[in-house]
Write a protein that holds these residues in place. Structure first.
Motif, mmCIF file in Angstrom:
data_model
loop_
_atom_site.group_PDB
_atom_site.id
_atom_site.type_symbol
_atom_site.label_atom_id
_atom_site.label_comp_id
_atom_site.label_asym_id
_atom_site.label_seq_id
_atom_site.Cartn_x
_atom_site.Cartn_y
_atom_site.Cartn_z
ATOM 1 N N ALA A 292 5.817 14.495 -32.648
ATOM 2 C CA ALA A 292 5.312 14.106 -31.332
ATOM 3 C C ALA A 292 4.213 13.053 -31.470
ATOM 4 N N TYR B 128 4.589 9.273 -30.064
ATOM 5 C CA TYR B 128 3.568 8.665 -29.210
ATOM 6 C C TYR B 128 3.090 7.343 -29.810
ATOM 7 N N PRO C 129 -1.094 2.383 -24.241
ATOM 8 C CA PRO C 129 0.164 3.128 -24.211
ATOM 9 C C PRO C 129 1.166 2.467 -23.275
ATOM 10 N N GLN D 150 7.292 7.326 -23.488
ATOM 11 C CA GLN D 150 5.897 7.501 -23.890
ATOM 12 C C GLN D 150 5.272 8.689 -23.176
ATOM 13 N N LYS D 151 5.532 8.819 -21.894
ATOM 14 C CA LYS D 151 5.005 9.956 -21.143
ATOM 15 C C LYS D 151 5.573 11.267 -21.675
ATOM 16 N N ALA E 248 6.612 11.860 -24.752
ATOM 17 C CA ALA E 248 6.017 12.142 -26.059
ATOM 18 C C ALA E 248 4.621 12.728 -25.896
ATOM 19 N N LEU E 249 3.828 12.159 -24.997
ATOM 20 C CA LEU E 249 2.480 12.659 -24.769
ATOM 21 C C LEU E 249 2.512 14.075 -24.193
ATOM 22 N N LEU F 188 -4.940 8.917 -28.841
ATOM 23 C CA LEU F 188 -4.802 10.138 -28.083
ATOM 24 C C LEU F 188 -5.790 11.172 -28.588
#
Length: 483
Positions: free
Chosen positions: A287, A291, A328, A334-335, A337-338, A394
């Motif tokens: 993860a 990201y 990002p 991307q969302k 993964a976060l 992050l």
């Protein structure tokens, strides 16, 4: 853009009367040279990043390497040469390790110094982990995951966790290293090969410096190998840091043995989870990598920093890193993964919180107070975690720790310990971010039983008629029957 390549400026002109002129010029206050030509202001011993009052004053090497006496001069030049000749990966990990060790040796802000762990402390840690494992046997169906228990100094923690940090940081640093070579126009890149190589070496050194400092500071804060919810140490090795445990419990009004035991419960619970959920580590690190792949480097900011770099302002490059150069991508991938990472961290920490509380509450009078202290500590994060948030892009913090802990506790009430822990059998069985919003709905929802599916597939594979096709008829046997 400045008139000189990448804005590094020209070296000061030599005085006409040679060394004597240099001495007079320095005594008169003139000839202000760059305080730090490469902008690595955060090196340990740099006296406030090479600013006024730092060791060496205007001496650029003194600003970079600390006070330079004759015995240190050779080592200083050697380190400078290593930095510029580095040809490894995106992060100069040799430099990161060296600076982390130097940061640890300086001690923490409260004046606590690192110290070797003595036999008595090692025995105390081993006994605490052994007792913690006994208590956890009643609180979880997952067996012990700690094959050994060790007591680390801060320096030993640095050594043991650097491989994990490498796995976390390299994907992001790779993108930055490539971006540093892209700030030149394409038609100039072929001619500027050596310069681009030097810039990438400097980029590796910058990351190595920042990561080394952050790891060194974090070594003064952590109490074990799993404090940030990721398995940073070797598999199957429960680790505690006695010097940090003592600092952590100093003003809590709780006995030292109770503090050590409670922290041993948390470390042992993490070890059980990572040892017996084989997909979990790759899920978490994957993860982070997913990201990182969605991060784009702000090349405009990077080009502006490199183009306007002023040797008289040595903190400029470091400030640019601290302010962040990562943006990002606002994409569904991307969302996702976060969200996957944040939810996974919350589920890990929430499960540990619930299991440790179940084991400690009947036995430790300070269980509630220690639980709340640890929750607040994880929610706020320390300065080192904030540094990693800037560098990696992050925050490695479980934002929904309390929600996840409540969900695991509700699952225990509704399905028992075995039913709760069975959810770790497959990632698709775990609660999602939306389930944390509606824990009751998840608790009472019918769950897919992957164990039954595996059993059916296994039974089907064992059937002889499914393993081999029907044999072809024997022509000779057919002729005999015909006759």
């Amino acid at each position: 853009m400045s008139d000189t390549p990448f804005g590094f400026g020209l070296p000061p002109e030599e005085p006409e009367d040679g060394d004597e002129g240099k001495k007079k010029d320095q005594q008169s206050g003139g000839g202000q040279g760059p305080a730090n030509p490469f902008g690595f202001g955060g090196l340990p011993g740099a006296g406030g990043f090479g600013g006024p009052g730092g060791p060496g004053g205007d001496n650029p090497l003194a600003a970079m390497f600390g006070s330079l006496n004759p015995t240190d001069l050779g080592a200083a030049f050697q380190q400078l040469g290593q930095m510029l000749s580095y040809e490894g990966g995106p992060v100069n990990w040799d430099m990161a390790k060296q600076i982390a060790r130097q940061t640890v040796s300086q001690g923490t802000a409260d004046g606590t110094k690192d110290a070797s762990v003595g036999p008595a402390e090692r025995t105390a840690v081993q006994e605490a982990v052994r007792l913690a494992d006994l208590w956890l046997d009643d609180a979880t169906s997952l067996p012990s995951g700690a094959g050994s228990a060790v007591a680390w100094s801060r320096a030993e923690w640095v050594e043991a966790t650097l491989p994990a940090w490498k796995e976390l940081v390299d994907p992001v640093a790779e993108r930055v290293g490539a971006a540093m070579g892209d700030v030149l126009p394409e038609e100039m890149q072929a001619m500027a090969g050596p310069l681009i190589g030097m810039m990438r070496s400097m980029g590796g050194a910058m990351f190595g410096t920042q990561i080394g400092q952050a790891v060194g500071v974090l070594a003064g804060e952590v109490v074990g190998s799993t404090d940030i919810g990721l398995p940073l140490g070797p598999a199957g090795k429960a680790a505690l840091l006695p010097v940090n445990i003592e600092a952590f419990g100093k003003d809590l009004g709780v006995g030292k043995d109770e503090v050590r035991l409670y922290l041993a419960l948390r470390e042992a619970a993490h070890q059980r989870l990572f040892a017996h959920v084989p997909w979990l580590r790759s899920h978490l690190f994957g993860a982070v990598d997913g990201y990182a792949r969605g991060i784009k480097v702000d090349t405009a900011k990077l080009e502006d920093v490199v183009g306007q770099f002023d040797p008289q302002n040595p903190e400029q490059l470091q400030d640019a890193l601290q302010q962040g150069m990562f943006q990002p991508e606002d994409t569904p991938e991307q969302k996702a993964a976060l969200a996957r990472l944040e939810t996974a961290l919350a589920l890990v920490e929430g499960w540990v919180d619930a299991v440790v509380h179940a084991a400690a509450k009947p036995r430790l009078s300070s269980a509630d107070a220690l639980r709340e202290t640890l929750r607040r500590r994880r929610a706020s994060g320390g300065p080192a975690e904030q540094t990693f948030a800037t560098l990696i892009g992050l925050e490695l913090r479980p934002r929904r720790l309390r929600d996840a802990s409540r969900l695991w506790a509700s699952l225990t009430d509704a399905r028992g310990v075995d039913g709760r822990d069975a959810l770790w059998a497959h990632p698709d069985m775990l609660p999602t971010a939306s389930d944390l919003d509606d824990p009751d709905g998840f608790v009472h929802r019918e769950q897919l039983d992957f164990s039954e599916l595996d059993k059916m597939l296994g039974e089907a594979a064992d059937k002889p008629d499914l393993k081999k096709p029907d044999p072809k008829p024997d022509p000779e046997k057919k002729d005999d029957d015909t006759e």
